[in-house]
Every structure is written in C-alpha cells, then in structure tokens.
Design a protein around this motif. Structure first.
Motif, mmCIF file in Angstrom:
data_model
loop_
_atom_site.group_PDB
_atom_site.id
_atom_site.type_symbol
_atom_site.label_atom_id
_atom_site.label_comp_id
_atom_site.label_asym_id
_atom_site.label_seq_id
_atom_site.Cartn_x
_atom_site.Cartn_y
_atom_site.Cartn_z
ATOM 1 N N GLY A 156 0.893 -1.313 -0.077
ATOM 2 C CA GLY A 156 0.051 -0.221 -0.025
ATOM 3 C C GLY A 156 0.990 1.338 -0.036
ATOM 4 O O GLY A 156 0.385 2.268 -0.375
ATOM 5 N N GLU A 157 2.046 1.202 0.568
ATOM 6 C CA GLU A 157 3.034 2.515 0.394
ATOM 7 C C GLU A 157 4.321 1.568 -0.028
ATOM 8 O O GLU A 157 5.276 2.538 0.600
ATOM 9 C CB GLU A 157 3.040 2.918 1.741
ATOM 10 C CG GLU A 157 3.526 2.206 2.914
ATOM 11 C CD GLU A 157 3.222 3.080 4.208
ATOM 12 O OE1 GLU A 157 3.017 4.011 4.108
ATOM 13 O OE2 GLU A 157 3.519 2.383 5.226
ATOM 14 N N CYS A 158 4.543 0.626 -0.896
ATOM 15 C CA CYS A 158 5.578 0.221 -1.257
ATOM 16 C C CYS A 158 5.945 0.797 -2.568
ATOM 17 O O CYS A 158 5.275 0.656 -3.674
ATOM 18 C CB CYS A 158 5.481 -1.289 -1.411
ATOM 19 S SG CYS A 158 6.912 -2.045 -1.942
ATOM 20 N N LEU A 284 -5.982 3.863 6.802
ATOM 21 C CA LEU A 284 -5.721 4.583 7.577
ATOM 22 C C LEU A 284 -5.973 6.236 7.048
ATOM 23 O O LEU A 284 -5.766 6.442 5.736
ATOM 24 C CB LEU A 284 -4.438 4.591 7.913
ATOM 25 C CG LEU A 284 -3.821 3.542 8.681
ATOM 26 C CD1 LEU A 284 -2.404 3.419 8.900
ATOM 27 C CD2 LEU A 284 -4.670 3.350 9.979
ATOM 28 N N ASN A 285 -6.853 6.867 7.976
ATOM 29 C CA ASN A 285 -6.854 8.262 7.411
ATOM 30 C C ASN A 285 -5.533 9.221 8.068
ATOM 31 O O ASN A 285 -4.733 8.734 8.925
ATOM 32 C CB ASN A 285 -8.155 8.986 8.101
ATOM 33 C CG ASN A 285 -9.315 8.391 7.801
ATOM 34 O OD1 ASN A 285 -9.728 8.240 6.519
ATOM 35 N ND2 ASN A 285 -10.115 7.816 8.911
ATOM 36 N N GLU A 305 -7.731 5.267 12.454
ATOM 37 C CA GLU A 305 -9.079 4.903 11.658
ATOM 38 C C GLU A 305 -10.000 4.370 12.872
ATOM 39 O O GLU A 305 -9.764 3.989 13.961
ATOM 40 C CB GLU A 305 -8.806 3.393 11.061
ATOM 41 C CG GLU A 305 -10.197 2.831 10.313
ATOM 42 C CD GLU A 305 -10.102 1.437 10.034
ATOM 43 O OE1 GLU A 305 -10.636 1.035 9.100
ATOM 44 O OE2 GLU A 305 -9.464 0.700 10.811
ATOM 45 N N ASN A 306 -11.174 5.378 12.508
ATOM 46 C CA ASN A 306 -12.292 5.228 13.596
ATOM 47 C C ASN A 306 -11.873 5.794 15.140
ATOM 48 O O ASN A 306 -12.173 5.430 16.023
ATOM 49 C CB ASN A 306 -12.959 3.745 13.778
ATOM 50 C CG ASN A 306 -13.481 3.205 12.596
ATOM 51 O OD1 ASN A 306 -14.047 3.797 11.846
ATOM 52 N ND2 ASN A 306 -13.449 1.768 12.270
ATOM 53 N N ILE A 309 -5.820 5.633 16.856
ATOM 54 C CA ILE A 309 -4.377 6.088 16.366
ATOM 55 C C ILE A 309 -3.637 4.540 16.309
ATOM 56 O O ILE A 309 -3.526 3.973 17.190
ATOM 57 C CB ILE A 309 -3.734 6.946 17.215
ATOM 58 C CG1 ILE A 309 -4.554 8.294 17.389
ATOM 59 C CG2 ILE A 309 -2.315 7.294 16.543
ATOM 60 C CD1 ILE A 309 -4.013 9.245 18.378
ATOM 61 N N TYR A 310 -2.998 4.462 15.028
ATOM 62 C CA TYR A 310 -2.190 3.472 14.987
ATOM 63 C C TYR A 310 -0.634 3.867 14.718
ATOM 64 O O TYR A 310 0.368 2.931 15.036
ATOM 65 C CB TYR A 310 -2.459 2.783 13.566
ATOM 66 C CG TYR A 310 -3.887 1.814 13.784
ATOM 67 C CD1 TYR A 310 -3.796 0.658 14.255
ATOM 68 C CD2 TYR A 310 -5.153 2.437 13.694
ATOM 69 C CE1 TYR A 310 -5.073 -0.027 14.626
ATOM 70 C CE2 TYR A 310 -6.371 1.763 13.874
ATOM 71 C CZ TYR A 310 -6.387 0.496 14.410
ATOM 72 O OH TYR A 310 -7.510 -0.134 14.491
ATOM 73 N N ARG A 311 -0.478 4.960 14.310
ATOM 74 C CA ARG A 311 1.120 5.277 14.257
ATOM 75 C C ARG A 311 1.284 6.749 14.141
ATOM 76 O O ARG A 311 0.249 7.540 13.807
ATOM 77 C CB ARG A 311 1.947 4.428 13.205
ATOM 78 C CG ARG A 311 1.370 5.035 11.901
ATOM 79 C CD ARG A 311 2.328 4.201 10.914
ATOM 80 N NE ARG A 311 1.697 4.646 9.444
ATOM 81 C CZ ARG A 311 2.462 3.927 8.448
ATOM 82 N NH1 ARG A 311 3.503 3.241 8.220
ATOM 83 N NH2 ARG A 311 1.979 4.230 7.165
ATOM 84 N N TYR A 312 2.430 7.445 14.486
ATOM 85 C CA TYR A 312 2.892 8.781 14.161
ATOM 86 C C TYR A 312 3.931 8.598 13.070
ATOM 87 O O TYR A 312 4.821 7.765 13.005
ATOM 88 C CB TYR A 312 3.322 9.477 15.163
ATOM 89 C CG TYR A 312 2.333 9.860 16.335
ATOM 90 C CD1 TYR A 312 1.088 9.925 16.128
ATOM 91 C CD2 TYR A 312 2.759 10.305 17.549
ATOM 92 C CE1 TYR A 312 0.276 10.430 17.086
ATOM 93 C CE2 TYR A 312 1.807 10.746 18.677
ATOM 94 C CZ TYR A 312 0.533 10.901 18.403
ATOM 95 O OH TYR A 312 -0.392 11.254 19.180
#
Length: 569
Positions: A156-158, A284-285, A305-306, A309-312
C-alpha cells in the motif's frame, strides 16, 4: 458472451511518499526575500541571469549545484522520475539506477539524482529508452524479491509495488531458484526494528542514515552482488542460538531514531515492530499535528481509523525536524488510548474515595467553590496550549471574587523553565518533555514558586490558597516535585483538570483531591505551541475523543453560561 471494445482508463492515485524535498520553487523564495529585505530597484536590475532547465517541456529555474532531480523537485514534477536510493534528506548515492533520464545531446542515459543541472539543459523522463532502462532495473530487482505482498506490512505504500505497476515487465524470464536468506527472514535488529533481508533491494538508505544523520554506524552491508546482505556492524552471534530467528542479538540498534529506518525503507525490508501487522495503510486516515513529547515540537502525521491511532510519522519541516522524529515521540500515541486514563468526571466523597459523577455535579461544585474562595492558585502544565492558558487567565477571575494567581509547572526531570532546557542528543530530543514551556513564558506567566514544592530547600510556609487547580494535557509532571504533592494547607481544595492516569493518583496526597475534570490530549484538540526555538506552530484536532472529556473552552462555557447542551451524552 460478447464484450464492447472500450478503452478503459484506470484512475490510480499517485503513490504516497512520506517525505518531501527542501527544494522550493525559486519564485516563492524570491517573494519571501523581497518581503523580508525590501531590495531596491537597482539591486533588482543588477540581478544575474536565471538558470533554467527544461524537463518534459516545462521550464524550471534552479540554483547552481542543483541536480536534475532537485530541479524537478523545485518544479513540482519530481514524481515523474522514479527513485529507490535517492532521498532528499540523505547524501546522494546514485546506486539504484532507477532515476535514469534522457538528456538531449548526451550519448547515454544519466541518473537524475547525481547529474548536475545546467542552464539550457533539456531532459526527457518518459522516452522509450528511459522506459526500457527502468524495466530492466525492475526485472533485476524482482528476480530474487519474494512474492509476499499480501503479508508484507509495506503493501500500500511500497515503492517497489508502485514502480512495478508503471515500469515492471509483464512476465518474468527468471527460471532459476530464487536466492533466500534463511537466517534473515525475520531478523530482529532490536526490540523496535525487524529485518527481512529477502525483501531488501540494496538501496542503502538505512546505511547512509546511520552514517550521516544519527552517526551511530550500526548497520553495514556485507559481501557483494548475489550475497550482499544488510546486518548489524556490532552483531555478536551466539553459537547456541543460530537457528532462533526471533532471539535478540547480543548487541543491536541503539539509536533513538530507529523508526526513521522503517520510514525511509522503500520496501518491506525494515519494519517498525510497534506498527508491524497492526493495520493496512489504505484503511488509515491522515491528519497533520504536532508531537508533544518534548519542546522541539516535531511536525507529525497522525494515522488513524475510527478515531483509533495506529502510528505517528514525521512530516518534513525544514525549521524544526526536517524528515525525522525520535522513537519516544513516535510511540507516544499509546498514552491516548491508555486504559488507565481518566475520561470521566470524578469527585472525592466522604469516604475519601473517588467516584464518577455527572458533569453538572462536578462543574457546579467547582463553580461554587471558586465563588467563595479568597485565594485561588491556577497551575498550568507546560503542555497546555497558548489558547488554554489565555482561557484560565481571562475566565477564572470572572468566576471568583478572590485573589487569583496563575503560574506554570513543568515537572519533567529537573526542568523548571526554558532556561533549563537543552538538547539531550545530537539531533532533535530535548530535555524538556513538554511542548509549550516557551509559550507560557511568552504570555508572561511565572513558574511555580519553589515554596509550593515539598522537596525544595525553601522552608517557607505552604501556600495559603483555598482552591488549587492543576491543569495539564498529560505530559507535565505530576508526582515527585509537584502536582499531587504540593505543599497545601489542610483545608485547601485541589482540582485536577485535564489528562491524568489512575497510576498517578496512588499518592498520599489523594485526600486533598476533591475532583478530577477530564480533558483532551494534543491530538484531540486544536491550539498553538511555541517550541524551544520560539517558533509558533498551530494545529487542529486529528481524532475525536471517545470518552466523556471536554475541551477547556466548552467547560468554561458550561460554567459561565450554564449551557448544558455542550455536555456529551
């Protein structure tokens, strides 16, 4: 079954790359300089001729010393030139050969990242020769690359996926057995970073980052060609654990910026363990914000998402953090979702225990207590925004007829003001672990007097304030030299307002806490911080708080205007 012959256009969004260049269009730079310096007309007439390069028909002005890639960045068309080894924050290597471009009057293709731009140069980025060269590079890179995209965290970001879509060969001519690093499929380089050497494309961004940014020299490439392998320069193997891939090495990465290795890795070779297998990136937003883990105020992007938070990840800001951020700030988002965070109003009852109450109960009690108080002490944690500080300065006097004093408290280590702040490493981390000490000082707010702190050398009497309100956003100190252990008179009422955790309340001074008013953390609100370099940075909320906590302005609105509609149900 019949089909209509139609030309179908697939609208594919441009790849998201979480870094950018500091090469701005020269027109913007000139406008800024004109505003700052107000150059006279004579100097404008004597200005030297502009250097211009033509890239795919677009004329771009550049500065002497710029490469073709940097000139393309100035023109906003760098996305037309693929790259693997090139990163705007690292020294140029020119090793991947993916950024080949065709230059008129040149006998062969040239690398855009390392070829200096010259005045009048005409460059083409998408000719048949360039396409063939990029396809050849992709074919070589894919010969040994595993087909594990469905289970790879980088999906997805590769950049390898993206460029294969644009330049990769339709079929593979490789019929031999793929090379496999059996002992480096999931090799832990530290408790933060995992290496999958089979995915590595030898761009060596990580090597240059360790050599030039952190100067830790902890990664090295061994061997050459087919057997070239990334490993730890300080690795000490244990003969008894050769087959244990998950065992930590005797020594490993020790830098405080290991998460940046995962940021700059163009494929899924280096992954950050905190985010590993947590969430697919396309769900992710993204919302820009400010890191509040220290006084540097690094620019970050919140991935969620929703409202979870999953990461900075860092956002480029040339004046603050450039492309980087420290690991402590990177994982500080866990505090937002901490299960011990107090997100409901609490009051101390007759049995000296805190019990949850309704919002109007605690706010009515606070309002009535302020109304009869003769002396009120407001302690603002240095993680408060400038707007919140102004609210307390302006609103509390309207709620109390007594004397109101406002001061700030840091409480992180031995930092009491910005004079105590200093760098604790070579790059970004600061001693002050709050974000707005400088901002509160510039508002004219004094620091908390040492006579209020129990372990100070000052033996004067404790504060005679009837009401003490300690407001913070989760980063300023609590125990030890302040917060809950203030030297208060026995009849004083202590209100905790903002972000607090249950583990922080296990103190002997609990009996003096009459109420806890939950507040919002930095990513849940809007405001302004002024960092250690006196740079003002504003931010907006990234996520919506899921608990019952309210922003300070809403709480004051409820107390002053008695507006109950602002309370969450």
């Amino acid at each position: 079954m019949s089909f209509n012959n139609q030309n179908i256009v697939v609208n594919k969004r441009r790849m998201y790359i979480n870094y950018c260049s500091d090469k701005k269009p020269l027109e913007n730079l000139e406008d800024q300089e004109n505003l700052e310096n107000q150059e006279n007309q004579e100097n404008q007439k004597n200005r030297p001729l502009k250097n211009k390069i033509n890239i795919d028909g677009k004329e771009i002005e550049f500065l002497p010393g710029d490469t073709i890639m940097q000139a393309a960045e100035r023109g906003g068309i760098a996305h037309k030139i693929p790259r693997y080894c090139y990163h705007p924050g690292l020294p140029i290597a020119g090793s991947c050969r993916m950024c080949n471009v065709e230059i008129e009057k040149a006998s062969k293709l040239m690398t855009a990242c390392s070829t200096p731009a010259s005045n009048g140069m005409v460059v083409h980025t998408n000719t048949s020769k360039v396409q063939k060269a990029c396809t050849g590079v992709m074919e070589f890179l894919l010969t040994n690359h595993p087909l594990d995209c469905p289970v790879c965290d980088q999906a997805g970001e590769c950049e390898l996926q993206e460029y294969n879509y644009e330049y990769g060969p339709g079929t593979s001519r490789f019929s031999e057995t793929k090379r496999v690093f059996t002992n480096a499929t999931t090799k832990r380089l530290s408790d933060k970073i995992t290496l999958n050497m089979n995915r590595c494309i030898n761009c060596e961004r990580c090597i240059r980052f360790e050599e030039t940014i952190t100067k830790s020299y902890e990664l090295v490439m061994l061997n050459r060609s087919w057997e070239k392998e990334l490993t730890l320069s300080n690795y000490e193997s244990d003969e008894n654990d050769k087959d244990d891939e998950d065992k930590m090495p005797t020594k490993g990465l020790t830098s405080s910026y290991q998460g940046c290795l995962a940021d700059i890795c163009p494929v899924g070779a280096l992954t950050f363990n905190d985010f590993r297998f947590q969430k697919r990136v396309w769900f992710l937003n993204r919302q820009p914000s400010i890191c509040d883990a220290c006084s540097k105020g690094c620019n970050i992007e919140v991935h969620f998402e929703n409202d979870i938070i999953y990461r900075y990840t860092p956002i480029f800001n040339e004046k603050v953090n450039r492309h980087w951020m420290c690991d402590r700030g990177r994982i500080s988002y866990h505090d937002v979702e901490d299960s011990g965070r107090i997100t409901m109003p609490f009051m101390n009852t007759i049995d000296s225990h805190l019990h949850s109450v309704e919002w109007m109960t605690v706010l009515s009690y606070l309002k009535s207590t302020l109304a009869i108080a003769k002396k009120v002490l407001i302690i603002l944690g240095t993680d408060s925004t400038c707007e919140e500080a102004k609210l307390f300065i302006n609103r509390i006097p309207s709620l109390s007829k007594g004397e109101v004093k406002v001061c700030f408290y840091n409480g992180t280590g031995d930092v009491s003001s910005s004079k105590d702040d200093e760098k604790i490493d070579y790059l970004l981390q600061m001693k002050d672990q709050t974000a707005n000490t400088k901002g509160l000082e510039l508002l004219g707010i004094p620091p908390l007097e040492t006579s209020y702190v129990p372990d100070s050398t000052d033996n004067t009497d404790s504060t005679d304030s009837d009401v003490v309100i300690y407001f913070r956003s989760g980063r300023a100190g609590v125990g030890g030299r302040g917060g809950l252990e203030l030297k208060l008179k026995s009849s004083a009422s202590l209100f905790l307002w903002g972000v607090f955790y249950k583990k922080e309340l296990d103190k002997a001074a609990l009996k003096q806490i009459v109420a806890i008013i939950p507040g919002l953390m930095t990513v849940e609100k809007s405001g302004t911080f002024i960092n250690c370099d006196s740079l003002s940075q504003s931010f907006t909320s990234a996520i919506t708080h899921k608990g019952a906590a309210l922003p300070a302005d809403v709480i004051f609105q409820i107390m002053i205007l008695e507006n109950r509609s602002a309370i969450r149900s």
